[in-house]
Design an enzyme around this catalytic site. Structure first.
Site, mmCIF file in Angstrom:
data_model
loop_
_atom_site.group_PDB
_atom_site.id
_atom_site.type_symbol
_atom_site.label_atom_id
_atom_site.label_comp_id
_atom_site.label_asym_id
_atom_site.label_seq_id
_atom_site.Cartn_x
_atom_site.Cartn_y
_atom_site.Cartn_z
ATOM 1 N N GLY A 114 0.786 -1.235 0.000
ATOM 2 C CA GLY A 114 0.000 0.000 0.000
ATOM 3 C C GLY A 114 0.812 1.276 0.000
ATOM 4 O O GLY A 114 0.338 2.307 0.484
ATOM 5 N N SER A 115 2.008 1.253 -0.602
ATOM 6 C CA SER A 115 2.769 2.511 -0.612
ATOM 7 C C SER A 115 2.087 3.548 -1.506
ATOM 8 O O SER A 115 2.104 4.737 -1.198
ATOM 9 C CB SER A 115 4.226 2.279 -1.029
ATOM 10 O OG SER A 115 4.318 1.936 -2.383
ATOM 11 N N ASN A 116 1.485 3.104 -2.591
ATOM 12 C CA ASN A 116 0.736 4.057 -3.425
ATOM 13 C C ASN A 116 -0.514 4.559 -2.713
ATOM 14 O O ASN A 116 -0.841 5.748 -2.789
ATOM 15 C CB ASN A 116 0.343 3.415 -4.757
ATOM 16 C CG ASN A 116 1.471 3.481 -5.763
ATOM 17 O OD1 ASN A 116 1.777 4.546 -6.299
ATOM 18 N ND2 ASN A 116 2.117 2.352 -6.004
ATOM 19 N N ILE A 149 -11.904 -6.512 -11.702
ATOM 20 C CA ILE A 149 -13.119 -5.781 -11.318
ATOM 21 C C ILE A 149 -14.287 -6.306 -12.160
ATOM 22 O O ILE A 149 -14.228 -6.286 -13.394
ATOM 23 C CB ILE A 149 -12.939 -4.261 -11.560
ATOM 24 C CG1 ILE A 149 -11.736 -3.728 -10.768
ATOM 25 C CG2 ILE A 149 -14.199 -3.504 -11.204
ATOM 26 C CD1 ILE A 149 -11.872 -3.794 -9.262
ATOM 27 N N HIS A 188 -0.454 1.019 -13.173
ATOM 28 C CA HIS A 188 0.223 -0.210 -13.615
ATOM 29 C C HIS A 188 1.704 0.092 -13.808
ATOM 30 O O HIS A 188 2.052 1.126 -14.385
ATOM 31 C CB HIS A 188 -0.403 -0.705 -14.925
ATOM 32 C CG HIS A 188 0.171 -2.009 -15.372
ATOM 33 N ND1 HIS A 188 -0.260 -3.214 -14.873
ATOM 34 C CD2 HIS A 188 1.172 -2.291 -16.224
ATOM 35 C CE1 HIS A 188 0.454 -4.189 -15.420
ATOM 36 N NE2 HIS A 188 1.339 -3.654 -16.244
ATOM 37 N N LEU A 228 -5.219 -6.664 -7.023
ATOM 38 C CA LEU A 228 -4.896 -7.745 -7.947
ATOM 39 C C LEU A 228 -6.089 -8.560 -8.446
ATOM 40 O O LEU A 228 -5.927 -9.427 -9.292
ATOM 41 C CB LEU A 228 -3.847 -8.678 -7.312
ATOM 42 C CG LEU A 228 -2.541 -7.949 -6.956
ATOM 43 C CD1 LEU A 228 -1.505 -8.926 -6.415
ATOM 44 C CD2 LEU A 228 -1.970 -7.181 -8.151
ATOM 45 N N ASN A 234 -6.631 3.019 -12.364
ATOM 46 C CA ASN A 234 -5.655 2.021 -11.912
ATOM 47 C C ASN A 234 -4.256 2.541 -12.222
ATOM 48 O O ASN A 234 -4.067 3.341 -13.139
ATOM 49 C CB ASN A 234 -5.868 0.700 -12.657
ATOM 50 C CG ASN A 234 -4.913 -0.382 -12.200
ATOM 51 O OD1 ASN A 234 -4.618 -0.499 -11.003
ATOM 52 N ND2 ASN A 234 -4.410 -1.170 -13.126
ATOM 53 N N ASP A 244 -6.121 -4.162 -17.684
ATOM 54 C CA ASP A 244 -5.137 -3.215 -18.228
ATOM 55 C C ASP A 244 -5.474 -2.675 -19.613
ATOM 56 O O ASP A 244 -4.582 -2.275 -20.358
ATOM 57 C CB ASP A 244 -3.724 -3.843 -18.273
ATOM 58 C CG ASP A 244 -3.272 -4.303 -16.900
ATOM 59 O OD1 ASP A 244 -3.673 -3.668 -15.910
ATOM 60 O OD2 ASP A 244 -2.529 -5.296 -16.830
ATOM 61 N N GLU A 283 5.569 6.342 -9.589
ATOM 62 C CA GLU A 283 4.163 6.128 -9.218
ATOM 63 C C GLU A 283 3.770 7.063 -8.085
ATOM 64 O O GLU A 283 2.731 7.719 -8.132
ATOM 65 C CB GLU A 283 3.943 4.668 -8.806
ATOM 66 C CG GLU A 283 4.160 3.700 -9.949
ATOM 67 C CD GLU A 283 3.760 2.276 -9.604
ATOM 68 O OE1 GLU A 283 3.322 1.578 -10.500
ATOM 69 O OE2 GLU A 283 3.887 1.867 -8.428
HETATM 70 C C1 GAR Z 1 2.587 -0.930 -7.754
HETATM 71 O O1 GAR Z 1 3.825 -0.938 -8.403
HETATM 72 C C2 GAR Z 1 1.468 -0.983 -8.771
HETATM 73 O O2 GAR Z 1 1.760 -0.323 -9.978
HETATM 74 C C3 GAR Z 1 1.355 -2.458 -9.020
HETATM 75 O O3 GAR Z 1 1.478 -3.032 -7.750
HETATM 76 C C4 GAR Z 1 2.379 -2.227 -6.972
HETATM 77 C C5 GAR Z 1 1.753 -1.997 -5.618
HETATM 78 O O4 GAR Z 1 2.679 -1.436 -4.754
HETATM 79 N N1 GAR Z 1 0.099 -2.779 -9.658
HETATM 80 C C6 GAR Z 1 -0.019 -3.781 -10.523
HETATM 81 O O5 GAR Z 1 0.907 -4.508 -10.822
HETATM 82 C C7 GAR Z 1 -1.406 -3.930 -11.112
HETATM 83 N N2 GAR Z 1 -1.398 -4.773 -12.268
HETATM 84 P P1 GAR Z 1 2.205 -0.743 -3.404
HETATM 85 O O6 GAR Z 1 1.331 -1.760 -2.653
HETATM 86 O O7 GAR Z 1 3.470 -0.443 -2.672
HETATM 87 O O8 GAR Z 1 1.426 0.487 -3.767
#
Ligand code: GAR
Length: 192
Positions: A11-13, A86, A102, A83, A100, A143, A172
């Site tokens: 969940g850093s994003n 939807i 990616h 992941l 989203n 995607d 990101e």
């Molecule tokens: C992120 O890099 C995001 O782009 C990716 O998962 C990571 C989550 O990191 N998403 C996908 O691959 C979706 N297909 P986070 O939990 O640190 O935010």
């Protein structure tokens, strides 16, 4: 605008979004939801004082999660490392209101199974000269929704998939909150 964030991992994003929106007039994060009860993102929501919810795949597929979001009067859904696919009904209920992020330059390295380190390993093995991140609308195919923003980096000198992952993640965090904010606030202006 009332926003829900869905995430499956650390969940850093999601944290970057919560921090950014806590200082943004007109956007409130009302819920962080995860399909994994152990996901770090739920703890990050608690720390930020945002309501958190663990839900099952069944609740996503059956429409129970959708009903919960409607009850909370959620306007926008932001996926941040979520992941599960939807469902169609969910996409229809939030048409053009789900974004989203990616970790590649879509349409390259997208689709089922392409998430997290799988993406960066594939980029590294393909000896790509550049990679980056894509912010896009979500439809019922993995995607494939309309792209709204891409951030690029030169990875030609990088020596591992981990190095690509770490630099893409920085992009990101830098762009997802700002781009999402502009799109969400624009949608509000268009209603008025
Ligand atoms: C992120 O890099 C995001 O782009 C990716 O998962 C990571 C989550 O990191 N998403 C996908 O691959 C979706 N297909 P986070 O939990 O640190 O935010």
């Amino acid at each position: 605008m009332r926003v829900a964030i869905l995430a499956s991992g650390s969940g850093s994003n999601a944290a970057a979004l919560m921090i950014h929106f806590s200082n943004t007039e007109g956007i409130d994060v009302v819920l962080v939801g995860s399909n994994r009860s152990s996901a770090g993102v739920l703890e990050k929501a608690n720390q930020a004082g945002v309501a958190s919810l663990h839900f099952s795949r069944e609740e996503l597929v059956s429409g129970a999660l959708l009903m919960k979001l409607k009850t909370l009067k959620v306007d926008w859904v932001l996926l941040a490392g979520f992941l599960l696919k939807i469902p169609k009904e969910f996409c229809r209920a939030f048409e053009n209101k789900i974004l989203n992020i990616h970790p590649s330059l879509l349409p390259k390295f997208g689709g089922e199974g392409m998430y997290g380190m799988n993406v960066h390993r594939a980029v590294f093995e393909a000896e790509e000269k550049e990679s980056g991140m894509t912010i896009h609308y979500v439809n019922e195919r993995y995607d494939e929704g309309a792209i709204v923003f891409q951030g690029r980096i030169d990875v030609s000198e990088f020596t591992s998939a981990e190095e690509i992952a770490s630099e893409v993640l920085k992009l990101e965090h830098e762009y997802y909150p700002r781009v999402a904010r502009e799109i969400i606030l624009d949608s509000q202006r268009n209603i008025k």
